[in-house]
Design a protein around this motif. Structure first.
Motif, PDB file in Angstrom:
ATOM      1  N   GLU A 140      82.291  -1.523  83.896  1.00 59.71           N
ATOM      2  CA  GLU A 140      80.866  -1.632  83.563  1.00 59.71           C
ATOM      3  C   GLU A 140      80.069  -1.912  84.835  1.00 59.71           C
ATOM      4  O   GLU A 140      80.423  -2.781  85.622  1.00 59.71           O
ATOM      5  CB  GLU A 140      80.678  -2.748  82.518  1.00 59.71           C
ATOM      6  CG  GLU A 140      79.254  -3.205  82.287  1.00 59.71           C
ATOM      7  CD  GLU A 140      78.281  -2.094  81.886  1.00 59.71           C
ATOM      8  OE1 GLU A 140      78.581  -1.373  80.923  1.00 59.71           O
ATOM      9  OE2 GLU A 140      77.236  -1.959  82.546  1.00 59.71           O
ATOM     10  N   ALA A 141      78.949  -1.185  84.990  1.00 57.75           N
ATOM     11  CA  ALA A 141      78.135  -1.335  86.207  1.00 57.75           C
ATOM     12  C   ALA A 141      77.359  -2.664  86.225  1.00 57.75           C
ATOM     13  O   ALA A 141      77.124  -3.237  87.277  1.00 57.75           O
ATOM     14  CB  ALA A 141      77.157  -0.162  86.302  1.00 57.75           C
TER      15      ALA A 141
ATOM     16  N   GLY B  24      81.832   2.302  80.821  1.00 58.58           N
ATOM     17  CA  GLY B  24      80.678   1.945  79.978  1.00 58.58           C
ATOM     18  C   GLY B  24      81.037   0.784  79.069  1.00 58.58           C
ATOM     19  O   GLY B  24      81.892   0.920  78.195  1.00 58.58           O
TER      20      GLY B  24
ATOM     21  N   PRO C 226      78.606  -0.861  73.278  1.00 56.64           N
ATOM     22  CA  PRO C 226      79.461  -0.999  72.096  1.00 56.64           C
ATOM     23  C   PRO C 226      80.504   0.109  71.927  1.00 56.64           C
ATOM     24  O   PRO C 226      81.599  -0.158  71.440  1.00 56.64           O
ATOM     25  CB  PRO C 226      78.472  -1.015  70.924  1.00 56.64           C
ATOM     26  CG  PRO C 226      77.153  -0.706  71.478  1.00 56.64           C
ATOM     27  CD  PRO C 226      77.172  -0.891  72.939  1.00 56.64           C
ATOM     28  N   THR C 227      80.183   1.354  72.354  1.00 59.57           N
ATOM     29  CA  THR C 227      81.168   2.434  72.196  1.00 59.57           C
ATOM     30  C   THR C 227      82.416   2.128  73.031  1.00 59.57           C
ATOM     31  O   THR C 227      83.548   2.198  72.532  1.00 59.57           O
ATOM     32  CB  THR C 227      80.571   3.798  72.637  1.00 59.57           C
ATOM     33  OG1 THR C 227      79.365   4.012  71.932  1.00 59.57           O
ATOM     34  CG2 THR C 227      81.518   4.944  72.384  1.00 59.57           C
TER      35      THR C 227
ATOM     36  N   VAL D 198      80.946   3.563  88.601  1.00 65.36           N
ATOM     37  CA  VAL D 198      81.741   4.756  88.924  1.00 65.36           C
ATOM     38  C   VAL D 198      80.840   5.787  89.605  1.00 65.36           C
ATOM     39  O   VAL D 198      79.726   6.047  89.144  1.00 65.36           O
ATOM     40  CB  VAL D 198      82.393   5.340  87.649  1.00 65.36           C
ATOM     41  CG1 VAL D 198      83.176   6.608  87.976  1.00 65.36           C
ATOM     42  CG2 VAL D 198      83.298   4.303  87.007  1.00 65.36           C
TER      43      VAL D 198
ATOM     44  N   LEU E 151      76.518  -5.239  65.039  1.00 63.38           N
ATOM     45  CA  LEU E 151      77.921  -5.554  64.741  1.00 63.38           C
ATOM     46  C   LEU E 151      78.810  -4.742  65.669  1.00 63.38           C
ATOM     47  O   LEU E 151      78.506  -3.585  65.937  1.00 63.38           O
ATOM     48  CB  LEU E 151      78.243  -5.077  63.321  1.00 63.38           C
ATOM     49  CG  LEU E 151      77.943  -5.959  62.129  1.00 63.38           C
ATOM     50  CD1 LEU E 151      78.139  -5.154  60.859  1.00 63.38           C
ATOM     51  CD2 LEU E 151      78.891  -7.152  62.114  1.00 63.38           C
TER      52      LEU E 151
ATOM     53  N   PRO F 234      68.522   3.255  70.337  1.00 57.98           N
ATOM     54  CA  PRO F 234      69.037   4.467  69.688  1.00 57.98           C
ATOM     55  C   PRO F 234      70.255   4.154  68.808  1.00 57.98           C
ATOM     56  O   PRO F 234      71.400   4.310  69.228  1.00 57.98           O
ATOM     57  CB  PRO F 234      69.418   5.365  70.871  1.00 57.98           C
ATOM     58  CG  PRO F 234      69.685   4.422  71.987  1.00 57.98           C
ATOM     59  CD  PRO F 234      68.906   3.175  71.752  1.00 57.98           C
TER      60      PRO F 234
ATOM     61  N   GLY G 277      76.370   6.016  77.417  1.00 65.29           N
ATOM     62  CA  GLY G 277      75.087   6.136  76.716  1.00 65.29           C
ATOM     63  C   GLY G 277      74.578   7.550  76.535  1.00 65.29           C
ATOM     64  O   GLY G 277      75.345   8.517  76.644  1.00 65.29           O
TER      65      GLY G 277
HETATM   66  P1  NAI Z   1      75.125   2.090  76.043  1.00 62.65           P
HETATM   67  O1  NAI Z   1      73.949   2.751  76.619  1.00 62.65           O
HETATM   68  O2  NAI Z   1      74.929   1.030  75.044  1.00 62.65           O
HETATM   69  O3  NAI Z   1      76.041   1.491  77.193  1.00 62.65           O
HETATM   70  C1  NAI Z   1      76.446   2.254  78.304  1.00 62.65           C
HETATM   71  C2  NAI Z   1      76.911   1.331  79.408  1.00 62.65           C
HETATM   72  O4  NAI Z   1      77.442   2.116  80.452  1.00 62.65           O
HETATM   73  C3  NAI Z   1      75.774   0.498  79.997  1.00 62.65           C
HETATM   74  O5  NAI Z   1      76.074  -0.866  79.864  1.00 62.65           O
HETATM   75  C4  NAI Z   1      75.701   0.954  81.453  1.00 62.65           C
HETATM   76  O6  NAI Z   1      75.429  -0.095  82.338  1.00 62.65           O
HETATM   77  C5  NAI Z   1      77.112   1.502  81.687  1.00 62.65           C
HETATM   78  N1  NAI Z   1      77.170   2.509  82.753  1.00 62.65           N
HETATM   79  C6  NAI Z   1      76.332   3.537  82.954  1.00 62.65           C
HETATM   80  N2  NAI Z   1      76.709   4.266  84.019  1.00 62.65           N
HETATM   81  C7  NAI Z   1      77.822   3.676  84.515  1.00 62.65           C
HETATM   82  C8  NAI Z   1      78.674   3.978  85.627  1.00 62.65           C
HETATM   83  N3  NAI Z   1      78.477   5.027  86.414  1.00 62.65           N
HETATM   84  N4  NAI Z   1      79.722   3.159  85.834  1.00 62.65           N
HETATM   85  C9  NAI Z   1      79.964   2.102  85.038  1.00 62.65           C
HETATM   86  N5  NAI Z   1      79.185   1.776  83.983  1.00 62.65           N
HETATM   87  C10 NAI Z   1      78.121   2.561  83.717  1.00 62.65           C
HETATM   88  O7  NAI Z   1      76.032   3.288  75.464  1.00 62.65           O
HETATM   89  P2  NAI Z   1      76.960   3.391  74.177  1.00 62.65           P
HETATM   90  O8  NAI Z   1      77.905   2.292  74.069  1.00 62.65           O
HETATM   91  O9  NAI Z   1      77.501   4.771  74.219  1.00 62.65           O
HETATM   92  O10 NAI Z   1      75.925   3.293  72.976  1.00 62.65           O
HETATM   93  C11 NAI Z   1      74.895   4.252  72.793  1.00 62.65           C
HETATM   94  C12 NAI Z   1      73.955   3.778  71.684  1.00 62.65           C
HETATM   95  O11 NAI Z   1      74.663   3.729  70.444  1.00 62.65           O
HETATM   96  C13 NAI Z   1      73.440   2.369  71.941  1.00 62.65           C
HETATM   97  O12 NAI Z   1      72.114   2.281  71.526  1.00 62.65           O
HETATM   98  C14 NAI Z   1      74.288   1.495  71.068  1.00 62.65           C
HETATM   99  O13 NAI Z   1      73.594   0.360  70.610  1.00 62.65           O
HETATM  100  C15 NAI Z   1      74.630   2.422  69.910  1.00 62.65           C
HETATM  101  N6  NAI Z   1      75.955   2.036  69.402  1.00 62.65           N
HETATM  102  C16 NAI Z   1      76.011   0.950  68.571  1.00 62.65           C
HETATM  103  C17 NAI Z   1      77.232   0.501  68.120  1.00 62.65           C
HETATM  104  C18 NAI Z   1      77.267  -0.718  67.269  1.00 62.65           C
HETATM  105  O14 NAI Z   1      76.237  -1.219  66.880  1.00 62.65           O
HETATM  106  N7  NAI Z   1      78.457  -1.204  66.942  1.00 62.65           N
HETATM  107  C19 NAI Z   1      78.497   1.186  68.466  1.00 62.65           C
HETATM  108  C20 NAI Z   1      78.313   2.286  69.397  1.00 62.65           C
HETATM  109  C21 NAI Z   1      77.080   2.688  69.823  1.00 62.65           C
END
Ligand code: NAI
Ligand code: FAD
Length: 508
Positions: A250-251, A213, A216-217, A284, A444, A369, A318
């Protein structure tokens, strides 16, 4: 000399003032006032969750207007933006936790808190079913909590897309327990790789961390882990130098899709310099205890299956909807097309209901979210509920005044009429609360090596930046956003501790 003397006096007085202010704040914090007891004649407002949305609501809610009940399996608020730093010990997890009891005890009227999970919401009967899922259980484990008004702020769970093996073999990064598990496993992999007679292939596998993934996380965690290796691990355990590797999978064709193209390129080139491998267009499909299987799209468009061995697997793909929310969606016909969470209107009322509101990751209001959205939604609901309570109170007063006016003598009647007009003016002013409007402050993210990226909204324009200065901005922004002064002090101390003494490499 006179100027110098005055400067000295002013500094001295400001220092005394500051110490006095800190002492007063600490005293108030440690000695909360007595609280008003709940009034059974008032409406019962049940709030689910103690995350960004619910706590932001609680912070601003005038609790004396309702009988407030909070239900959450977590008796603390968690400052998620700094959670990735807890996986490597840059920050200790307790520094970003704020006990919900502290928050509630400072409200004017007392609030009931039940550390339990809402297992079901019965919309028709207006009941929340709660279950104590903690280790220690009493005679009462399950309970029914009736509500007049309900706020659902239960967040989301980790998306796995049903990919086999994910739940069994990978670590998520959403809760404190997840960060603690990752921290322990990093050190376990390092120590196991250093065990006597470990083969080079096995060392390579154990010291290979795969992060799935590129949101940002995933990016922030990969950056934090590489920092840990560069600044501490390779110094204390030099044997692992040739084998340690972090891969981000990343997909999509690029990481951080919500950032501008310029910052995506900057992140990818920084990762290259940091020796973090990015594998884009790699999806994956299956996870086993030691490998992941991914479908790689090659430049010519053909697809190939690749097997990657790993020691530690972190899954950050996500959000998914929680079971209790899915169940509620099924009870409300207006939610039949909802997929990503509860569809809400511009006042955050769950469509198809009158007395249920939803905030944060479990609500779908056309915003990402994020904590920013959840916090603003919570604050909006507090304003709405405070206003609604005032409106009820004034409407009641108006009823009483009208009754008085009907039987009043001529002289008194004019005075009562004036009072009625004044109340009606107040009511019109209060009712002017508009719908929820999100104000985006920017995005950020920390990307490792003391660099961060920022897409900030500024003077009705957008400002994109990346680098060390942005990292200092990231630090100060998150420090100022921490829940309490106590959190802020603890985080600063953790940063200083990591800088001066390095991170702790013991496995607890
Ligand atoms: P995300 O939904 O932002 O990203 C998940 C990523 O995983 C996507 O790019 C997707 O294409 C990829 N993915 C999905 N299935 C996959 C697979 N089978 N194989 C490979 N890649 C795959 O999720 P994240 O990072 O957990 O964030 C969740 C929410 O929390 C988001 O809205 C994000 O904006 C927010 N967040 C914001 C942060 C910041 O502002 N610094 C930090 C962490 C989270
Ligand atoms: P949460 O904060 O997740 O809270 C949900 C609450 O509900 C919790 O208290 C939980 O215990 C409780 N709960 C769960 N199930 C139940 C149940 N059945 N009954 C009752 N209660 C329940 N966003 C940003 O804007 N900036 C960032 O820098 C940022 N960094 C992040 C870093 C990480 C590692 C993660 C995981 C997320 C990050 N986010 C960030 C996203 C942000 O944390 C979420 O969008 C935010 O937490 C959503 O708030 P919420 O109130 O909806 O849910």
């Amino acid at each position: 000399f006179r100027l110098l003397r005055w400067t000295f006096r002013l500094t001295y007085l400001s220092a005394i003032g500051f110490v006095g202010w800190v002492a007063y704040t600490v005293w108030v914090q440690r000695n909360p006032n007595d609280q008003i007891e709940p009034d059974p004649n008032k409406k019962t407002l049940v709030i689910l969750g103690t995350g960004w949305g619910s706590v932001s609501l609680l912070k601003k809610l005038d609790t004396e207007n309702y009988n407030v009940v909070v239900i959450s399996p977590r008796n603390y608020f968690l400052f998620t933006p700094l959670l990735p730093s807890c996986t490597t010990g840059t920050i200790e997890h307790r520094s970003i936790m704020e006990p919900v009891r502290n928050i509630l005890r400072h409200k004017r009227a007392s609030v009931k808190f039940y550390e339990a999970e809402a297992t079901k919401i019965d919309y028709e009967k207006r009941i929340v079913y709660a279950k104590d899922d903690s280790e220690i259980k009493g005679e009462s484990v399950e309970a029914e909590v009736p509500f007049d008004m309900l706020v659902v702020g239960v967040g989301a769970e980790n998306a796995t897309f049903g990919i086999p093996g994910v739940r069994e073999h990978s670590c998520f990064l959403k809760e404190v327990g997840d960060a603690q598990k990752i921290r322990k496993q990093i050190m376990d992999c390092v120590e196991t790789a250093s065990f006597k007679d470990q083969s080079p292939e096995e060392k390579k596998r154990l010291l290979h961390t795969v992060v799935v993934g590129g949101g940002p996380t995933g990016v922030e965690f990969a950056g934090e882990l590489q920092d840990f290796y560069m600044e501490d691990l390779r110094k204390w355990i030099p044997d692992i130098k040739e084998y340690f590797q972090v891969t981000l999978v990343e997909a999509l064709p690029n990481v951080l899709p919500m950032f501008s193209k310029q910052l995506i390129d900057y992140t990818e080139s920084t990762f290259k310099e940091e020796h973090i491998t990015i594998r884009t267009k790699t999806m994956v499909k299956k996870v086993t205890d030691k490998t992941i299987e991914a479908e790689v799209t090659k430049p010519d468009g053909t697809k190939e299956l690749e097997v990657m061995p790993y020691g530690l697997l972190v899954w950050a793909t996500g959000n998914a909807v929680r079971g209790v929310v899915k169940d509620l969606m099924q009870q409300i016909p207006a939610q039949k097309d909802a997929r990503r969470g509860l569809n809400v209107n511009e006042y955050l009322v769950v469509n198809g209901t009158e007395n249920i509101w939803a905030v944060g990751d479990c609500a779908v209001a056309n915003y990402a979210p994020t904590a920013q959205v959840a916090a603003q939604e919570g604050a909006f609901l507090a304003r709405l509920f405070n206003t609604m309570a005032k409106t009820d109170e004034i409407e009641q007063q108006l009823k009483e005044l009208s009754a008085k006016q009907a039987v009043a003598k001529n002289g008194d009647r004019d005075a009562i009429l004036d009072e009625i007009e004044e109340r009606q003016r107040q009511l019109r002013r209060i009712k002017q609360i508009g719908p929820f409007k999100y104000s985006h402050q920017g995005s950020l993210a920390y990307i490792g090596a003391e660099k961060a990226v920022a897409d900030v909204s500024w003077l009705s324009g957008n400002f994109a930046s990346g680098g060390t200065l942005t990292y200092l901005f990231w630090k100060s922004a998150y420090l100022s956003m921490c829940f309490s002064t106590r959190n802020r002090m603890l985080v600063v101390m953790d940063w200083l501790k990591a800088k001066f003494f390095g991170r702790d490499v013991s496995r607890e």
